[in-house]
Design a protein around this motif. Structure first.
Motif, mmCIF file in Angstrom:
data_model
loop_
_atom_site.group_PDB
_atom_site.id
_atom_site.type_symbol
_atom_site.label_atom_id
_atom_site.label_comp_id
_atom_site.label_asym_id
_atom_site.label_seq_id
_atom_site.Cartn_x
_atom_site.Cartn_y
_atom_site.Cartn_z
ATOM 1 N N UNK A 97 -12.454 -31.687 -17.300
ATOM 2 C CA UNK A 97 -12.097 -30.494 -16.527
ATOM 3 C C UNK A 97 -11.413 -30.879 -15.226
ATOM 4 N N UNK A 98 -11.907 -31.929 -14.580
ATOM 5 C CA UNK A 98 -11.281 -32.399 -13.343
ATOM 6 C C UNK A 98 -9.871 -32.926 -13.604
ATOM 7 N N UNK A 99 -9.708 -33.688 -14.688
ATOM 8 C CA UNK A 99 -8.383 -34.202 -15.036
ATOM 9 C C UNK A 99 -7.424 -33.050 -15.311
ATOM 10 N N UNK A 100 -7.889 -32.087 -16.096
ATOM 11 C CA UNK A 100 -7.044 -30.955 -16.466
ATOM 12 C C UNK A 100 -6.573 -30.206 -15.228
ATOM 13 N N UNK A 101 -7.494 -30.017 -14.273
ATOM 14 C CA UNK A 101 -7.128 -29.314 -13.047
ATOM 15 C C UNK A 101 -6.103 -30.112 -12.247
ATOM 16 N N UNK A 102 -6.283 -31.429 -12.176
ATOM 17 C CA UNK A 102 -5.331 -32.245 -11.425
ATOM 18 C C UNK A 102 -3.948 -32.221 -12.073
ATOM 19 N N UNK A 103 -3.909 -32.294 -13.406
ATOM 20 C CA UNK A 103 -2.619 -32.255 -14.092
ATOM 21 C C UNK A 103 -1.926 -30.912 -13.902
ATOM 22 N N UNK A 104 -2.714 -29.835 -13.896
ATOM 23 C CA UNK A 104 -2.146 -28.507 -13.680
ATOM 24 C C UNK A 104 -1.557 -28.408 -12.283
ATOM 25 N N UNK A 105 -2.290 -28.900 -11.285
ATOM 26 C CA UNK A 105 -1.783 -28.874 -9.913
ATOM 27 C C UNK A 105 -0.561 -29.775 -9.772
ATOM 28 N N UNK A 106 -0.582 -30.896 -10.461
ATOM 29 C CA UNK A 106 0.536 -31.842 -10.418
ATOM 30 C C UNK A 106 1.821 -31.206 -10.914
ATOM 31 N N UNK A 107 1.705 -30.349 -11.921
ATOM 32 C CA UNK A 107 2.872 -29.709 -12.501
ATOM 33 C C UNK A 107 3.232 -28.403 -11.794
ATOM 34 N N UNK A 108 2.478 -28.094 -10.731
ATOM 35 C CA UNK A 108 2.798 -26.901 -9.958
ATOM 36 C C UNK A 108 2.483 -25.626 -10.688
ATOM 37 N N UNK A 109 1.488 -25.662 -11.577
ATOM 38 C CA UNK A 109 1.148 -24.477 -12.338
ATOM 39 C C UNK A 109 -0.024 -23.760 -11.700
ATOM 40 N N UNK A 110 -0.094 -22.461 -11.893
ATOM 41 C CA UNK A 110 -1.176 -21.650 -11.377
ATOM 42 C C UNK A 110 -2.419 -21.870 -12.218
ATOM 43 N N UNK A 111 -3.519 -22.279 -11.581
ATOM 44 C CA UNK A 111 -4.730 -22.598 -12.331
ATOM 45 C C UNK A 111 -5.282 -21.398 -13.078
ATOM 46 N N UNK A 112 -4.974 -20.172 -12.627
ATOM 47 C CA UNK A 112 -5.518 -18.994 -13.308
ATOM 48 C C UNK A 112 -4.902 -18.807 -14.680
ATOM 49 N N UNK A 113 -3.689 -19.317 -14.895
ATOM 50 C CA UNK A 113 -3.062 -19.176 -16.208
ATOM 51 C C UNK A 113 -3.246 -20.421 -17.051
ATOM 52 N N UNK A 114 -3.416 -21.573 -16.415
ATOM 53 C CA UNK A 114 -3.528 -22.823 -17.163
ATOM 54 C C UNK A 114 -4.914 -23.029 -17.747
ATOM 55 N N UNK A 115 -5.942 -22.808 -16.942
ATOM 56 C CA UNK A 115 -7.283 -23.136 -17.405
ATOM 57 C C UNK A 115 -8.257 -21.984 -17.218
ATOM 58 N N UNK A 116 -7.762 -20.769 -17.410
ATOM 59 C CA UNK A 116 -8.626 -19.597 -17.243
ATOM 60 C C UNK A 116 -9.787 -19.629 -18.228
ATOM 61 N N UNK A 117 -9.501 -19.996 -19.473
ATOM 62 C CA UNK A 117 -10.567 -20.038 -20.480
ATOM 63 C C UNK A 117 -11.606 -21.083 -20.114
#
Length: 297
Positions: free
Chosen positions: A156-176
């Motif tokens: 979960x921590x890795x996924x969040x870092x990769x999402x932030x790295x790509x400039x994506x909104x966490x609410x759409x990337x890892x909402x589930x």
């Protein structure tokens, strides 16, 4: 190019060296590399990144890499296959979206360490240290509940870092994933009112209170507070049916202010008081069903 094949589902190891002995290669697995000490350069997909103690690199299936070591370096390497990761994913959820995407695309963007925040680096290192301790004590890494819980947190921590790295909104990337983690947290702390306060949950999930509330309501269609109340009342209803606890004891167990508070909320959702509901359990089935049909709204 050499392809490093891993047959184990999960491995973790620490290597200290002043010369990288592996040629440029890619993998059939994911690899998280934590730099414990040392410095040098990490060449990923032809891009050159300086590294130092604290840096954390994450490699997917198609990422090729090697190290040029300037100062004696201690590498901690956590490797896991997609099959292992899938086994940790709750059925019906998208799981760790950014990690899965990493398996399908070569990362050409100019990004080195995926974690720059010192606290996040310390958190990941601490989690991996527990994995190393389990291994050192000759406990299996597979079919180990502690290891599985640690790996879910790490992923979960890795996924969040990769999402932030790509400039994506966490609410759409890892909402589930977020909803799943919130649900588990509420379940674990349902009898601990202080842990279910919004300020506490916002701190646990690293969101502002307003942002966490908005994300949850967007996904669940109700507020976190409403969700917690509904869940508590479901457990209250179970206690009324299956236990001999008094209503006062039940109210105290789940942190209701008093019996009046529980009565008010229970009646709002079940159209009857806890006392009346319990009495209904001892009347003929046709009468009892009228109570049971008063489901949550």
């Amino acid at each position: 190019m050499k392809r490093n094949m891993q047959h184990e589902l999960l491995t973790v190891q620490v290597v200290e060296t002043n010369q990288w002995s592996y040629p440029v290669h890619n993998h059939n697995h994911f690899e998280l590399i934590l730099i414990r000490t040392g410095s040098g350069q990490h060449i990923i997909n032809g891009n050159r990144f300086a590294y130092q103690a604290g840096d954390i690199f994450f490699l997917g299936h198609l990422d090729s890499h090697y190290f040029l070591i300037d100062k004696m370096t201690c590498f901690c390497c956590l490797s896991f296959t997609e099959l292992y990761m899938t086994g940790l994913t709750t059925p019906g959820t998208d799981g760790w979206l950014q990690i899965k995407e990493r398996a399908l695309t070569t990362s050409r963007q100019l990004v080195g360490s995926i974690v720059t925040d010192r606290i996040e680096q310390q958190n990941l290192n601490a989690l991996v240290d527990i994995l190393l301790t389990e291994q050192k004590n000759h406990r299996p890494l597979i079919s180990n509940q502690i290891v599985e819980a640690l790996m879910k947190t790490i992923l979960s921590l890795i996924d969040r870092q990769l999402a932030q790295q790509q400039g994506l909104n966490s609410s759409t990337v890892s909402a589930a994933s977020l909803m799943q983690r919130i649900g588990v947290y509420i379940c674990q702390h349902i009898t601990m009112p202080d842990h279910l306060r919004m300020e506490k949950m916002a701190d646990v999930f690293n969101y502002s209170q307003s942002h966490l509330s908005a994300l949850f309501k967007q996904q669940a269609g109700e507020s976190i507070n409403q969700y917690i109340i509904r869940y508590k009342l479901q457990l209250v209803e179970t206690r009324l049916r299956l236990s001999s606890m008094t209503i006062s004891q039940i109210a105290d167990e789940f942190g209701f202010t008093d019996i009046c508070h529980l009565n008010k909320l229970f009646k709002r959702y079940y159209q009857t008081t806890p006392t009346e509901y319990r009495r209904s359990l001892f009347v003929p089935a046709r009468v009892r069903n009228a109570y049971l049909q008063s489901s949550f709204r």
